[in-house]
Design an enzyme around this catalytic site. Sequence first.
Site, PDB file in Angstrom:
ATOM      1  CE  LYS A  16      -1.581  -1.212   8.345  1.00 28.75           C
ATOM      2  NZ  LYS A  16      -1.185  -0.226   7.349  1.00 28.75           N
TER       3      LYS A  16
HETATM    4  C1  LIG Z   1       0.051  -0.108   6.697  1.00 29.69           C
HETATM    5  C2  LIG Z   1       0.064   0.706   5.445  1.00 29.69           C
HETATM    6  C3  LIG Z   1       0.933   0.418   4.379  1.00 29.69           C
HETATM    7  C4  LIG Z   1       1.951  -0.692   4.459  1.00 29.69           C
HETATM    8  O1  LIG Z   1       1.361  -1.961   4.473  1.00 29.69           O
HETATM    9  P1  LIG Z   1       2.185  -3.241   4.967  1.00 29.69           P
HETATM   10  O2  LIG Z   1       1.215  -4.348   4.999  1.00 29.69           O
HETATM   11  O3  LIG Z   1       2.719  -2.884   6.323  1.00 29.69           O
HETATM   12  O4  LIG Z   1       3.284  -3.444   3.979  1.00 29.69           O
HETATM   13  C5  LIG Z   1       0.828   1.180   3.233  1.00 29.69           C
HETATM   14  N1  LIG Z   1      -0.052   2.191   3.129  1.00 29.69           N
HETATM   15  C6  LIG Z   1      -0.890   2.513   4.133  1.00 29.69           C
HETATM   16  C7  LIG Z   1      -1.816   3.660   3.965  1.00 29.69           C
HETATM   17  C8  LIG Z   1      -0.861   1.778   5.317  1.00 29.69           C
HETATM   18  O5  LIG Z   1      -1.709   2.096   6.313  1.00 29.69           O
END
Ligand SMILES: *Cc1c(COP(=O)(O)O)cnc(C)c1O
Length: 495
Positions: A110
Amino acid sequence: MKFISTRGNDTATGAEAIVRGIASDGGLFVPEYFPQVTAEELAQMLPMSYAERAATILHKYLGEYDFEGLKAACEKAYAQFEGGDAAPLVKIDSSLYMLELFHGPTCAFKDLALTLLPYLLRKGCDIAGIEKDVLILVATSGDTGKAALEGFKDAPGVKIMVFYPNDGVSKMQKLQMATQEGNNVAVVAVKSNFDDCQSAVKAIFTSEACKEELFEKGYLLSSANSINFGRLAPQIAYYFSAYLDLVSSGQIEAGEKVNFAVPTGNFGNILAAYYAKRMGLPVGKLVCASNKNNILTDFMRTGVYDRRREFYKTMSPSMDILISSNLERLLFELSDRNPVRIKLRMDKLKEDGVYEIYDEERAALSELFYADFCGEDETVETIYEFFEEYQYPMDTHTACAMYAAANYTEKTKDKDTPMVVVSTASPYKFPQDVMYALTGNDIKDSFKAIKHLNLTTAMKPPKSLAKLRDKPVRFHTVADKDKLYAEVVRFADEK
Ligand SMILES: *Cc1c(COP(=O)(O)O)cnc(C)c1O
């Protein structure tokens, strides 16, 4: 470029789409067309730094933002990543690679978008001539919340409030959020699951009465969730960058196809890979990996999206989701951009909890994606076996993608196309589960688990997690899921 709503009744400029987050008809903003990156342009991007590559991709969508400003913002955002590369590609085996997206301030992918979003938003306000302060609401399954708080803390003219499911995030994730510093932040635990948090926040966003009340208090509402195009756009860049790294290191010839395996929850990350493909990047198959909450696997296999099922809490909490918001953007493309059809389906999902797509849409879907899911036992086994074989420790989410990628290769016997597994979190973010997988030991204390993980793997722990231990907890609020708006109002009124 203009942006349009997937539900047909709203348009915006790029800056407006980012500032507003979600369209007024409840739909998601999508670009009017996919800008193309030609083979020549790809070649020109080879010698660029990660920041410059990212700015180049972003500028294709956000023409009103000046390129030099974008580039400077990308440089500043990605300078915060440990090791000097925001998205390093690591070779594991002859045609297997890891795209490590966890070297940022909060140790999950993120960060790639949320270190940049504050700039996109502030600049977006300037471009759109908005003089109000911005109030950002975030629903999080764990990682978005912390990354958004870190990105926006003490940003002038912005307040940010994060909601997370009280029993639905890891201890480390909870501690990361509850200890957040900054004068413009608030964190609320919700007595429910992520889907309820997300629905409650979406309901506030689409309520004229809420928007008006907050507007009178001096705030414009916005979202840092992956429904915001400003989250999606920076994610497209790392697919390009991974591809370019494969070319520049001589692993592939320019033009060869590459597969990507992505651990998926809200469908934001893998949607960015699909957007990259639509922009002309030679992408082969996209492996969509779920955990025990395998609603997407069922959907891709049967064409029926059915949320009337049990919700499981797993050791990959950021994927514990039954309503994958960004799927709406993919459905829009699969339907040949038919907003009426999308609105019908989204209404049906809300009312009946289920919808079905047409056969030709399902055929197109299976052409693009391979879907699979990884249960809890398989997650543990994958982490263990992979470490035994390659001495490479991975986190619980990444393990789901690795498992699905291995199944794909096994089934299709496609051993020649390079497979890039997207690693979305540092194993240190889930140290107890990873230690359990590696050694069978159940360590109660997160910081002890970090220490043992370091001794077992020789991988260096990220600085930001080690520092958490000494930080005071600032946020204790626990709220009912139908009382979230009251929290928002209280926070808006705080000086
Ligand atoms: C948010 C997240 C995901 C999922 O990603 P999306 O974009 O919501 O599909 C997978 N792994 C981790 C560690 C995350 O923080």
